[in-house]
Design a protein around this motif. Sequence first.
Motif, PDB file in Angstrom:
ATOM      1  N   CYS A 124      12.449 -37.399 -20.832  1.00 17.58           N
ATOM      2  CA  CYS A 124      12.908 -37.037 -22.200  1.00 17.58           C
ATOM      3  C   CYS A 124      11.614 -37.524 -22.994  1.00 17.58           C
ATOM      4  O   CYS A 124      11.007 -38.348 -23.013  1.00 17.58           O
ATOM      5  CB  CYS A 124      14.164 -37.827 -22.430  1.00 17.58           C
ATOM      6  SG  CYS A 124      14.521 -37.561 -24.303  1.00 17.58           S
ATOM      7  N   THR A 125      11.385 -36.486 -23.948  1.00 15.13           N
ATOM      8  CA  THR A 125      10.125 -36.658 -24.964  1.00 15.13           C
ATOM      9  C   THR A 125      10.643 -36.879 -26.135  1.00 15.13           C
ATOM     10  O   THR A 125       9.909 -37.128 -27.234  1.00 15.13           O
ATOM     11  CB  THR A 125       9.440 -35.327 -24.813  1.00 15.13           C
ATOM     12  OG1 THR A 125       9.980 -34.115 -25.217  1.00 15.13           O
ATOM     13  CG2 THR A 125       8.590 -35.341 -23.495  1.00 15.13           C
ATOM     14  N   LEU A 126      12.024 -37.094 -26.444  1.00 11.58           N
ATOM     15  CA  LEU A 126      12.738 -37.323 -27.611  1.00 11.58           C
ATOM     16  C   LEU A 126      12.400 -36.157 -28.713  1.00 11.58           C
ATOM     17  O   LEU A 126      11.963 -36.460 -29.844  1.00 11.58           O
ATOM     18  CB  LEU A 126      12.180 -38.714 -28.250  1.00 11.58           C
ATOM     19  CG  LEU A 126      12.543 -40.013 -27.445  1.00 11.58           C
ATOM     20  CD1 LEU A 126      11.671 -41.255 -27.863  1.00 11.58           C
ATOM     21  CD2 LEU A 126      13.963 -40.241 -27.347  1.00 11.58           C
ATOM     22  N   CYS A 127      12.516 -34.928 -28.034  1.00 11.72           N
ATOM     23  CA  CYS A 127      12.150 -33.853 -29.083  1.00 11.72           C
ATOM     24  C   CYS A 127      13.171 -33.565 -29.984  1.00 11.72           C
ATOM     25  O   CYS A 127      13.099 -32.620 -30.890  1.00 11.72           O
ATOM     26  CB  CYS A 127      11.613 -32.729 -28.235  1.00 11.72           C
ATOM     27  SG  CYS A 127      13.130 -31.705 -27.348  1.00 11.72           S
ATOM     28  N   ASN A 128      14.675 -34.039 -29.803  1.00 13.33           N
ATOM     29  CA  ASN A 128      15.705 -33.919 -30.300  1.00 13.33           C
ATOM     30  C   ASN A 128      16.210 -32.358 -30.444  1.00 13.33           C
ATOM     31  O   ASN A 128      17.027 -31.936 -31.019  1.00 13.33           O
ATOM     32  CB  ASN A 128      15.453 -34.174 -31.950  1.00 13.33           C
ATOM     33  CG  ASN A 128      15.282 -35.504 -32.168  1.00 13.33           C
ATOM     34  OD1 ASN A 128      15.414 -36.342 -31.343  1.00 13.33           O
ATOM     35  ND2 ASN A 128      15.037 -36.181 -33.455  1.00 13.33           N
ATOM     36  N   SER A 129      15.670 -31.445 -29.428  1.00  8.63           N
ATOM     37  CA  SER A 129      16.227 -30.178 -29.303  1.00  8.63           C
ATOM     38  C   SER A 129      17.561 -30.165 -29.028  1.00  8.63           C
ATOM     39  O   SER A 129      18.502 -29.403 -29.547  1.00  8.63           O
ATOM     40  CB  SER A 129      15.315 -29.578 -28.260  1.00  8.63           C
ATOM     41  OG  SER A 129      16.402 -28.773 -27.428  1.00  8.63           O
TER      42      SER A 129
ATOM     43  N   SER B 262      16.250 -43.955 -29.485  1.00 15.25           N
ATOM     44  CA  SER B 262      15.351 -44.783 -28.614  1.00 15.25           C
ATOM     45  C   SER B 262      15.930 -46.066 -28.566  1.00 15.25           C
ATOM     46  O   SER B 262      16.282 -46.808 -29.623  1.00 15.25           O
ATOM     47  CB  SER B 262      13.944 -44.553 -28.901  1.00 15.25           C
ATOM     48  OG  SER B 262      13.727 -45.017 -30.303  1.00 15.25           O
TER      49      SER B 262
ATOM     50  N   CYS C  64      16.543 -27.131 -23.696  1.00 14.77           N
ATOM     51  CA  CYS C  64      15.871 -28.550 -23.441  1.00 14.77           C
ATOM     52  C   CYS C  64      14.365 -28.209 -22.735  1.00 14.77           C
ATOM     53  O   CYS C  64      14.731 -27.787 -21.652  1.00 14.77           O
ATOM     54  CB  CYS C  64      16.722 -29.541 -22.560  1.00 14.77           C
ATOM     55  SG  CYS C  64      16.182 -31.038 -21.966  1.00 14.77           S
ATOM     56  N   PRO C  65      13.386 -28.693 -23.340  1.00 10.68           N
ATOM     57  CA  PRO C  65      12.264 -28.441 -22.721  1.00 10.68           C
ATOM     58  C   PRO C  65      12.003 -28.860 -21.336  1.00 10.68           C
ATOM     59  O   PRO C  65      11.301 -28.596 -20.472  1.00 10.68           O
ATOM     60  CB  PRO C  65      11.174 -28.755 -23.576  1.00 10.68           C
ATOM     61  CG  PRO C  65      11.648 -29.432 -24.533  1.00 10.68           C
ATOM     62  CD  PRO C  65      13.265 -29.433 -24.654  1.00 10.68           C
ATOM     63  N   GLU C  66      12.535 -30.073 -21.037  1.00 10.89           N
ATOM     64  CA  GLU C  66      12.453 -30.865 -19.958  1.00 10.89           C
ATOM     65  C   GLU C  66      13.458 -30.465 -18.937  1.00 10.89           C
ATOM     66  O   GLU C  66      13.705 -30.963 -17.799  1.00 10.89           O
ATOM     67  CB  GLU C  66      12.342 -32.366 -20.217  1.00 10.89           C
ATOM     68  CG  GLU C  66      11.198 -32.642 -21.083  1.00 10.89           C
ATOM     69  CD  GLU C  66       9.871 -32.517 -20.662  1.00 10.89           C
ATOM     70  OE1 GLU C  66       9.581 -32.432 -19.213  1.00 10.89           O
ATOM     71  OE2 GLU C  66       8.886 -31.915 -21.400  1.00 10.89           O
TER      72      GLU C  66
ATOM     73  N   LYS D 220      19.794 -30.825 -32.326  1.00 10.00           N
ATOM     74  CA  LYS D 220      19.653 -29.743 -33.138  1.00 10.00           C
ATOM     75  C   LYS D 220      20.683 -28.763 -32.823  1.00 10.00           C
ATOM     76  O   LYS D 220      21.555 -27.960 -33.497  1.00 10.00           O
ATOM     77  CB  LYS D 220      18.339 -29.238 -33.393  1.00 10.00           C
ATOM     78  CG  LYS D 220      17.655 -30.187 -34.505  1.00 10.00           C
ATOM     79  CD  LYS D 220      16.127 -29.472 -34.606  1.00 10.00           C
ATOM     80  CE  LYS D 220      15.124 -30.817 -34.536  1.00 10.00           C
ATOM     81  NZ  LYS D 220      13.819 -30.301 -33.780  1.00 10.00           N
TER      82      LYS D 220
ATOM     83  N   ARG E 175       5.594 -45.095 -24.490  1.00 12.83           N
ATOM     84  CA  ARG E 175       6.435 -43.790 -25.413  1.00 12.83           C
ATOM     85  C   ARG E 175       7.934 -45.035 -25.382  1.00 12.83           C
ATOM     86  O   ARG E 175       8.160 -45.562 -24.501  1.00 12.83           O
ATOM     87  CB  ARG E 175       6.681 -42.745 -24.706  1.00 12.83           C
ATOM     88  CG  ARG E 175       6.969 -42.493 -23.230  1.00 12.83           C
ATOM     89  CD  ARG E 175       6.933 -41.341 -22.914  1.00 12.83           C
ATOM     90  NE  ARG E 175       7.060 -41.198 -21.659  1.00 12.83           N
ATOM     91  CZ  ARG E 175       8.513 -40.936 -21.051  1.00 12.83           C
ATOM     92  NH1 ARG E 175       9.239 -40.669 -21.666  1.00 12.83           N
ATOM     93  NH2 ARG E 175       8.522 -40.742 -19.711  1.00 12.83           N
TER      94      ARG E 175
END
Length: 279
Positions: A215-220, A233, A192-194, A223, A167
Amino acid sequence: MLPLKLEVLEKSEYKLVLVVEGISVEMLNVLRRIILTEVPVMAIDEVIILKNDSPLYDEIISHRLGLIPLKTDLEVYNLPKECECSGYGCPLCQVSLTCEVTNTTNASLDIYSGDLKSNDPKIVPVNDFIPIVKIDKNDKVIIEAYAVLGLAKDHAKWQAVSNVAFRNYPDISFDVNALKDAEENDLIIKMCPEKLFELASNGSLKLKGDYWKHCTLCNSCEKNSDEKISVRSKEDVYIFTIESDGVLDYDVLIKKVFEIYNEKIDEFVTELEELEIES
Ligand SMILES: [Zn+2]
């Protein structure tokens, strides 16, 4: 492009995580696909069931046996189609494993991968406690099985690893002074989910030090902060993860990957040279 750099982030028997710098996504994907489908490993491919008193059909037991990961020695064994015996079966391309269990107890008995006796002590199940079948008292199972080298592009049982993936390396940046609204900061932390954000002692928003590992780069955060936080990245930097089931050591696996890669390039060059390209 950055100079090539490798760093081991995590290494255990079943997981290897590397940070790879200075490599293109195409090249990294070539390595991933070779690891996934082209590295030969041992797996049971032929089963002779001499006695089966268990409630499972012969076919189900055979299927379960095929999926047991076996420790592999690539120095000794040949792929059957490349062997001198042309795949007929000989000590250079085949290992026999036998399992003979009679339940003499007064209760039901589990048969595990550890009950398989191999004629080569180097080719054995990676774990002795993989369940195969359960038998009732006085019941008996006698199995003869043959393991051969194979490729995962033919069947997933010959996959050299459980999983391999990469990733992007995350790069999150923001101006602390632009993020002063306590309510907004709370929302960013919560969403932030993480859970990678926290509040510093002076109340300002900050990222945890090792956020890039999770970090999964979810952009939360981007936003929820009206883009005051920027999620990017890093170019040509990747986090490469190999999940192993223990059939091959990492050094053997990686050496083999490059051997296969070089063979493929040589083959391509030879084919290219033989082509008569009209000018
Ligand atoms: Zn042979």
